[in-house]
Design a protein around this motif. Structure first.
Motif, PDB file in Angstrom:
ATOM      1  N   PRO A 307      64.679   2.263  53.170  1.00 23.01           N
ATOM      2  CA  PRO A 307      65.699   2.653  54.162  1.00 23.01           C
ATOM      3  C   PRO A 307      66.645   1.492  54.479  1.00 23.01           C
ATOM      4  O   PRO A 307      66.208   0.370  54.736  1.00 23.01           O
ATOM      5  CB  PRO A 307      64.857   3.025  55.395  1.00 23.01           C
ATOM      6  N   THR A 308      67.946   1.726  54.384  1.00 15.90           N
ATOM      7  CA  THR A 308      68.943   0.697  54.698  1.00 15.90           C
ATOM      8  C   THR A 308      70.052   1.305  55.535  1.00 15.90           C
ATOM      9  O   THR A 308      70.332   2.500  55.451  1.00 15.90           O
ATOM     10  CB  THR A 308      69.561   0.108  53.412  1.00 15.90           C
ATOM     11  N   GLU A 309      70.683   0.467  56.314  1.00 19.07           N
ATOM     12  CA  GLU A 309      71.809   0.893  57.147  1.00 19.07           C
ATOM     13  C   GLU A 309      73.047   0.114  56.727  1.00 19.07           C
ATOM     14  O   GLU A 309      73.013  -1.110  56.643  1.00 19.07           O
ATOM     15  CB  GLU A 309      71.518   0.611  58.626  1.00 19.07           C
ATOM     16  N   PRO A 310      74.151   0.792  56.422  1.00 17.62           N
ATOM     17  CA  PRO A 310      75.381   0.062  56.084  1.00 17.62           C
ATOM     18  C   PRO A 310      75.910  -0.661  57.322  1.00 17.62           C
ATOM     19  O   PRO A 310      75.669  -0.231  58.461  1.00 17.62           O
ATOM     20  CB  PRO A 310      76.339   1.176  55.649  1.00 17.62           C
ATOM     21  N   PRO A 311      76.630  -1.765  57.141  1.00 13.36           N
ATOM     22  CA  PRO A 311      77.233  -2.453  58.288  1.00 13.36           C
ATOM     23  C   PRO A 311      78.160  -1.512  59.047  1.00 13.36           C
ATOM     24  O   PRO A 311      78.889  -0.720  58.440  1.00 13.36           O
ATOM     25  CB  PRO A 311      78.017  -3.604  57.630  1.00 13.36           C
TER      26      PRO A 311
END
Length: 743
Positions: A307-311
């Protein structure tokens, strides 16, 4: 005695004598230069002869050659060495330092005490040496161990020579199989098909026949199957359909398929081969290649699911970047930038002129604003150099990023699963060139939190080694991917770019004219050869100002024939760097290849041992298949060659010269990852097995400013039409889809 260099076994001359002085020796390869006392005449002998030492009696077969600098030298083809035959020879042998802890003074004491029995004592009862002052039990054991090792090497050399194998081969066999090498190989000569020699099966089969092995012997059948698997791995396949393996192996073993199937079941039971089923078809793997594909798939799936969140400021960051660089990114380029910043892994692919470099530079800028350690890498030195030039950032080869450790004689990387790279991001360019074993090693060395961007052109040739990483990933469709397909206006003005896309789409390239950066000339056979040489040596330098050696590269689909790389290299070397005063050169022992001061050369195999120097920088180790450079010095007396490859300077010893070959013309396969200002591509007399689309496409896209396609329009049409040759057997795409994976 006189000779001229290329004689058959019946014409070899015989030289007998005693080794008086060792001039040079490489124990890793068996290459040596030494003086022999032949009935009162000192003669210099050189060649791959195995282990010899002062005082040994030798019988050498070879021929005399006359060197312009230091006169006559006996070039050895084979050498039979025996232990010193008398006390004087024994004293010379021991005084030479051949054995540890024994110098001239200690040698005199040992020979004085044990006389003719000296060598028997050393071999069979070394404890008696403790009677000599200074020799402890540990030292005596070390002396005996080294003596028996040297004797064992000579035994293997003698056995190998009986089957036409070189002393260098014998040294490698001893290092792999130890003191019992001869017994082991007599029991199973088919081991010669595998490491370290990897001999052709037909050659080993002939040896086995002399040792009375039957055609249907269990060892022969098993070796045939393993050989078929290794041979196909060399052709790029990581696995083979079971039916295809059985059919092809039965044919070349000249056996019934049932007998070969029994052998296959035996290898599967012993885990020497493994099986997986994809879409109802059973495929056979070598264990290391199966593990590589499974490891790669597991790591890529893990990265894709992380899981990653874009800036939060990503869109505004892209607008700022556009303003700062004075560009407007196309929609797909923006998609790629967003995907890279919001995923642990992403794949960026596209042909020439579609903006991959601009997109990579944007991704790199945004990564560097957020992360401290961003690494750029590529499979080859030339590809890494090109990536550095395009991005303005330092890039390295994958090997140098992982740091090779070859001290044990086998390849390992310093950075691995137990010693991870300190990278936050890795951008890997030319991923189509990466084979499964190297990609497995790179992924294993990445920290769990590391991001990776894979960049490449899926229409180029796949890796020389096994696997088809980029093609399989794209077929699987499970990883975040952007395929750039818009050719930008400026790039679209290039006929090189337009023709590359025409080839990919199955259309013949346009012929071009004088003002274009691409043109085709119809020619065949020897006329084509002469035209290629004229273009390189005269016409293109006069018309465009290209340096014929540094700027123009001939790329050949094949090695053989009048327009193959071997013959064109010979012709171009004569034209561009002919022999002359002040141009020292070294020729191969068979009178063929010549390396001359000023030659353009290529490294043709990975050498993890060779050292290099750099002006004002730290020295390093390693030269890799495909690296190119210029010969800057030739020492004919010591048979060494110095080569400058970009900022690295290598010195090749006599036994390393086979790693180099002239590179005025190279195969398209060898050019992968490189770009050249001008490319001349002869497409005439191309063997049918090499007439396929992505070979032509790869050659054309190596040209930066000019591409000249010379040859037959019929051959070019065959290459454009043929996509079948691109097939590689691999299971990676199935492993990337767990729900539909292998059984």
């Amino acid at each position: 005695m006189a000779g001229n260099g290329t004689q058959n076994t019946q014409e070899l001359q015989k030289l007998e004598g005693v080794v008086e002085h060792m001039i040079y020796e490489n124990p890793e390869t068996g290459y040596a230069v030494f003086e022999v006392d032949a009935q009162g005449t000192d003669i210099v002998v050189a060649g791959n002869v195995g282990s010899v030492d002062n005082g040994m009696s030798v019988v050498v077969y070879g021929h005399m050659t006359t060197h312009p600098n230091y006169g006559e030298q006996f070039r050895a083809e084979t050498c039979e060495a025996s232990l010193p035959q008398d006390t004087a020879a024994t004293l010379s042998y021991l005084s030479s330092g051949a054995l540890p802890y024994i110098g001239p003074s200690t040698a005199k004491k040992i020979v004085a005490k044990f006389g003719d029995d000296t060598l028997t004592v050393i071999a069979e009862s070394p404890q008696q040496l403790c009677a000599i002052r200074g020799i402890t039990p540990d030292k005596a054991e070390a002396i005996s161990k080294e003596f028996k090792r040297m004797y064992g090497v000579r035994e293997v050399v003698a056995w190998a020579a009986g089957f036409g194998l070189s002393a260098q081969n014998a040294v490698e066999l001893y290092r792999s199989f130890g003191a019992n090498a001869v017994t082991i190989l007599q029991d199973n000569p088919y081991l010669l098909c595998g490491d370290p020699l990897n001999l052709k099966f037909s050659q080993v089969d002939a040896i086995a026949a002399r040792l009375r092995f039957e055609l249907d012997d269990r060892l022969r059948v098993g070796a045939g199957l393993l050989y078929a698997m290794r041979h196909n791995a060399g052709n790029g396949h990581t696995c083979l359909p079971r039916a295809k393996l059985l059919e092809s192996t039965a044919r070349f073993l000249r056996l019934e398929p049932d007998r070969v199937e029994e052998g296959l079941e035996g290898l599967l039971a012993s885990d020497e081969l493994r099986a997986r089923t994809f879409d109802g078809t059973e495929y056979i793997y070598l264990p290391d290649l199966l593990t590589a594909e499974e490891d790669i798939a597991a790591r890529l799936r893990e990265l894709a699911s992380y899981p990653t969140e874009p800036p939060k400021t990503l869109d505004s960051d892209i607008r700022v970047l556009e303003f700062a660089q004075g560009v407007t990114y196309a929609p797909l380029q923006k998609d790629a930038i967003r995907l890279a910043l919001s995923s642990r892994i992403m794949v960026l692919t596209g042909g020439p002129g579609t903006g991959k470099t601009t997109t990579v530079n944007a991704i790199l800028s945004l990564y560097e604003a957020s992360y401290d350690r961003v690494s750029l890498c590529a499979p080859t030195g030339r590809a890494a150099k090109r990536l550095s030039e395009l991005t303005g950032h330092k890039a390295s080869t994958i090997h140098r990023l992982l740091e090779v450790d070859y001290t044990s004689g086998t390849l390992r990387f310093i950075h691995n699963a137990k010693n991870l790279l300190k990278c936050d991001v890795v951008i890997l360019d030319e991923v189509s060139m990466v084979d499964v074993k190297l990609f497995q090693a790179l992924l294993a060395a990445l920290r769990p939190s590391c991001r990776i961007v894979l960049v490449g052109d899926a229409d180029q040739l796949p890796s020389v080694g096994p696997g088809n990483i980029l093609g399989e990933i794209l077929r699987a469709g499970t990883l975040p991917t952007v395929r750039l397909n818009q050719v930008f206006r400026q790039a679209g003005q290039s006929l090189i770019v337009r023709n590359a896309h025409r080839i990919v789409n199955g259309q013949m390239p346009q012929k071009g004219g004088r003002d274009d950066d691409f043109f085709m000339i119809e020619s065949m056979g020897l006329a084509c050869q002469r035209l290629v040489c004229d273009l390189v040596a005269t016409r293109l330098p006069q018309a465009y100002g290209f340096d014929p050696v540094r700027d123009i590269q001939v790329l050949c689909p094949t090695k053989v024939g009048p327009t193959g790389s071997v013959e064109l290299n010979r012709r171009l070397q004569e034209l561009l760097n002919p022999p002359g005063p002040g141009k020292p050169q070294i020729g191969s022992s068979d009178g063929g290849r010549v390396l001359r001061l000023g030659d353009k050369v290529m490294q043709i195999k990975n050498d993890y041992d060779i050292t290099y120097e750099r002006n004002g920088a730290e020295a390093g180790v390693g030269a890799y298949n495909g690296d190119m450079g210029i010969v800057t010095a030739v020492d004919t007396e010591n048979r060494t060659v110095t080569v400058q490859m970009d900022d690295r300077r290598y010195t090749y010893m006599a036994d390393q010269l086979s790693e180099l070959e002239p590179a005025y013309a190279v195969t398209v396969h060898k050019s992968q990852g490189s770009e050249f200002p001008a490319v001349v591509l002869p497409a005439a007399d191309v063997p049918a097995r090499l007439c396929y689309r992505n070979l032509l496409y790869t050659g054309v896209t190596r040209a930066r400013r000019l591409c000249v396609l010379v040859g037959s329009s019929r051959t070019e049409r065959t290459m454009v039409d043929n996509v079948r040759q691109n097939l590689r057997f691999s299971g990676l795409r199935y492993f990337l889809k767990p729900a539909q994976g292998a059984k």
